[in-house]
Scaffold this motif. Structure first.
Motif: not given
Length: 319
Positions: A24-26, A28-36
């Protein structure tokens, strides 16, 4: 613009939370991935604490981590649900219904798509198919188990205090959980006795049963000897080399023909993977049901699926 990679982590234990928080920090924050992160509970409690909740020497409410709060603070999403099935071809999970309000209302199963699936489902006790264990023994695999066992213990303690009967408890499994739970139970009884019910110490008959030659087999011998000495000082009846062949309402039957009578029977022996993993078709599994993974923790037959922690089996080099 390409859609963000959908990373789904199933299991809100320490492994799942650590991965979700880091990703999430790496990413999710930037929007590169959707972490669930998916879990069947709203809060995390550290599994090595479960035996203290069962014994009543610690309170779970003081040890809980809110998964919703963790998700908001670390740029990932949280989804409440229990994994029911994985469609590897469609890359889609089915999450089992859950009772959102605690009123018995059944909700329909839901689907959740993924590009990368990370399974961190932990493990559960292994009864090795021993007759009667599932019907008559408590386990301490999760918080609901620990709380149910504590309620039963509390009822048995009150019954013992009102009568002349002994309180007979038998624990199968001389690993860390069984040893620590036995010690914690003795501590709990000492606390209760401090309130003027000292007779409870004499009423408690606590037995720890281990099929191997010593306790804590995964630890050095000096640790095993120290644990055995401590339990002896606490008046715990430790039976090593005792193989349980059956359980019933009144106790355990041993391979040598002996019996250990017990009002409360706890099974804390062995480890196996959660049953849901057996419903994911086409993947390699270990003898005890864990997903077989390579050095990158990817499933050997599906690079889109990772497994870590107790639900994974990573063969050692040369094995």
């Amino acid at each position: 613009m390409a859609a963000p990679t959908r990373i789904v982590i199933v299991g809100g234990g320490i492994a799942g939370i650590t991965v979700a928080t880091g990703l999430g920090r790496r990413l999710g924050r930037s929007g590169a991935a959707q972490v669930t992160l998916v879990d069947r509970a709203l809060s995390h409690v550290w599994k090595p604490m479960l035996h203290t909740f069962a014994a009543g020497t610690a309170l779970p409410d003081r040890q809980k981590l809110s998964l919703l709060a963790q998700a908001k603070a670390n740029h990932f999403r949280f989804r409440l649900g229990s994994l029911q099935a994985v469609d590897r071809a469609a890359r889609q999970l089915t999450l089992a219904p859950f009772d959102a309000e605690g009123d018995g209302a059944a909700l329909a199963p839901t689907q959740l798509g993924y590009d990368v699936l990370i399974l961190a489902l932990g493990s559960r006790a292994n009864d090795f198919g021993t007759p009667g264990v599932a019907e008559h023994c408590a386990t301490i695999d999760d918080l609901s188990d620990a709380e149910a066992l504590h309620r039963r213990l509390r009822g048995q303690v009150l019954a013992a205090l009102r009568s002349e009967a002994s309180l007979r408890i038998a624990i199968v499994g001389g690993g860390a959980t069984g040893v620590e739970f036995a010690a914690e139970l003795k501590h709990a009884v000492d606390v209760i006795a401090g309130y003027g019910t000292g007779a409870l110490r004499e009423k408690l008959r606590l037995t720890l049963i281990e099929s191997g030659p010593r306790l804590l087999a995964a630890f050095p011998d000096r640790v095993s000897r120290a644990a055995a000495a401590t339990l002896a000082d606490l008046a715990v009846d430790v039976r090593t080399g005792a193989l349980v062949t059956g359980a019933d309402a009144a106790g355990f039957t041993l391979k040598d023909g002996g019996r250990i009578e017990a009002d409360i029977k706890v099974w804390a022996a062995g480890v196996r993977a959660p049953a849901v993993l057996a419903r994911i078709e086409g993947l390699d599994r270990s003898r005890t049901g864990q997903l077989v993974v390579g050095d990158t923790l990817q499933a050997t037959r599906d690079p889109a699926i990772f497994a870590l922690g107790d639900c994974a089996a990573c063969p050692q080099p040369g094995a």
